[in-house]
Design a protein around this motif. Structure first.
Motif, short mmCIF file in Angstrom:
data_model
loop_
_atom_site.label_atom_id
_atom_site.label_comp_id
_atom_site.label_asym_id
_atom_site.label_seq_id
_atom_site.Cartn_x
_atom_site.Cartn_y
_atom_site.Cartn_z
N THR A 1 -26.24 60.44 -26.21
CA THR A 1 -25.02 60.97 -26.64
C THR A 1 -24.14 59.97 -25.79
O THR A 1 -23.21 60.32 -26.21
N ALA A 2 -24.50 59.27 -25.05
CA ALA A 2 -23.23 58.54 -24.38
C ALA A 2 -23.97 56.90 -24.44
O ALA A 2 -25.09 57.07 -23.32
N LEU A 3 -22.66 56.53 -23.38
CA LEU A 3 -23.93 55.42 -23.45
C LEU A 3 -22.60 54.55 -22.01
O LEU A 3 -21.86 54.72 -22.16
N LEU A 4 -23.55 54.73 -20.83
CA LEU A 4 -23.09 54.38 -19.27
C LEU A 4 -23.43 53.19 -19.14
O LEU A 4 -24.73 52.75 -19.23
N PHE A 5 -22.55 52.14 -18.26
CA PHE A 5 -22.99 51.04 -17.83
C PHE A 5 -22.05 50.36 -16.93
O PHE A 5 -20.59 50.61 -16.47
N ALA B 1 -27.51 52.72 -19.24
CA ALA B 1 -28.89 53.58 -20.29
C ALA B 1 -27.33 54.83 -20.81
O ALA B 1 -26.26 54.62 -21.13
N LEU B 2 -28.54 54.88 -21.68
CA LEU B 2 -28.08 56.01 -22.46
C LEU B 2 -28.39 57.32 -22.79
O LEU B 2 -29.29 57.43 -21.95
N GLU B 3 -27.32 58.22 -22.36
CA GLU B 3 -27.84 59.40 -22.23
C GLU B 3 -27.71 60.34 -23.17
O GLU B 3 -28.33 59.70 -24.33
N ALA B 4 -28.70 61.12 -22.83
CA ALA B 4 -30.35 61.50 -23.82
C ALA B 4 -30.33 62.78 -23.63
O ALA B 4 -30.75 63.56 -22.23
N GLU B 5 -30.64 63.61 -24.55
CA GLU B 5 -30.94 64.92 -24.43
C GLU B 5 -32.14 65.61 -25.18
O GLU B 5 -32.31 65.16 -26.50
N ILE B 6 -32.87 66.21 -25.20
CA ILE B 6 -34.69 66.80 -25.61
C ILE B 6 -34.93 68.17 -26.27
O ILE B 6 -34.73 68.77 -25.87
N ASP B 7 -35.54 68.19 -27.51
CA ASP B 7 -35.58 69.49 -27.87
C ASP B 7 -36.77 69.34 -28.50
O ASP B 7 -37.16 68.26 -28.86
N SER B 8 -37.70 70.06 -28.06
CA SER B 8 -39.20 70.09 -28.84
C SER B 8 -38.87 70.00 -29.53
O SER B 8 -39.94 69.84 -30.48
N GLY B 9 -38.32 71.04 -30.79
CA GLY B 9 -38.24 70.79 -32.27
C GLY B 9 -39.10 72.12 -32.85
O GLY B 9 -38.60 72.48 -33.98
N ASP B 10 -39.04 72.87 -31.98
CA ASP B 10 -39.54 73.90 -32.52
C ASP B 10 -38.00 75.47 -31.56
O ASP B 10 -38.78 76.15 -32.32
N GLY B 11 -37.22 74.88 -31.07
CA GLY B 11 -36.69 75.97 -30.89
C GLY B 11 -36.86 76.03 -29.23
O GLY B 11 -35.80 75.97 -28.42
N GLU B 12 -37.57 75.66 -29.05
CA GLU B 12 -37.56 75.48 -27.53
C GLU B 12 -37.53 74.22 -26.65
O GLU B 12 -37.75 73.25 -27.38
N LYS B 13 -36.59 74.15 -25.69
CA LYS B 13 -36.25 72.82 -24.53
C LYS B 13 -37.72 72.88 -23.86
O LYS B 13 -37.41 73.31 -22.80
N GLN C 1 -18.19 54.68 -19.39
CA GLN C 1 -18.68 55.56 -20.29
C GLN C 1 -17.97 55.57 -21.78
O GLN C 1 -16.88 55.93 -22.20
N PHE C 2 -19.17 55.41 -23.03
CA PHE C 2 -18.84 55.81 -24.77
C PHE C 2 -19.20 56.82 -25.20
O PHE C 2 -20.38 56.57 -24.38
N GLU C 3 -18.17 57.35 -25.62
CA GLU C 3 -18.91 59.17 -26.49
C GLU C 3 -20.13 57.62 -27.37
O GLU C 3 -18.96 57.77 -28.45
#
Length: 117
Positions: free
Chosen positions: A39-43, A49-61, A98-100
């Motif tokens: 979602t973003a690059l911070l440096f 580093a790249l900001e990250a969000e993780i999804d389980s893929g089945d609706g649960e996080k 930060q770059f979004e």
């Protein structure tokens, strides 16, 4: 940079910091392919580093215990990758940029455990 990219990962929890129970809580997601949203690059001039969000893929996080989920992509000489955890604070202090990434980029990942001896 090549070294960091070969070992690219998002740390969800550290056993030392968050405890065995917190790490064991990810067992449900173990070895599952999961979408990772960048979602973003911070440096700074010493790390990126790249900001990250993780999804389980089945609706649960797979909710991270780590304050700032990210993928460290570059560190300067004599800098360890965990220093990238400081990037959000450095951003608040005006010492990082930060770059979004909009829309976010989604890449595949596999949820696993890594044990440091």
């Amino acid at each position: 940079m090549e070294h960091n990219l070969e070992k690219a990962h998002v740390t969800l929890a550290h056993m030392r910091s968050h405890g065995v129970t917190a790490v064991a809580g990810y067992e449900l997601f173990l070895l599952q392919k999961v979408p990772v949203e960048l979602t973003a690059l911070l440096f700074t001039d010493q790390m990126a580093a790249l900001e990250a969000e993780i999804d389980s893929g089945d609706g649960e996080k797979a909710v991270p215990k780590n304050e700032w989920p990210h993928v460290t992509i570059w560190t300067g000489e004599k800098m360890v990758a965990k220093e990238a955890n400081r990037l959000p604070q450095l951003l608040l202090e005006g010492k990082a940029t930060q770059f979004e990434i909009n829309p976010p980029i989604t890449i595949p990942g596999t949820l696993g455990l890594y044990r440091v001896l």
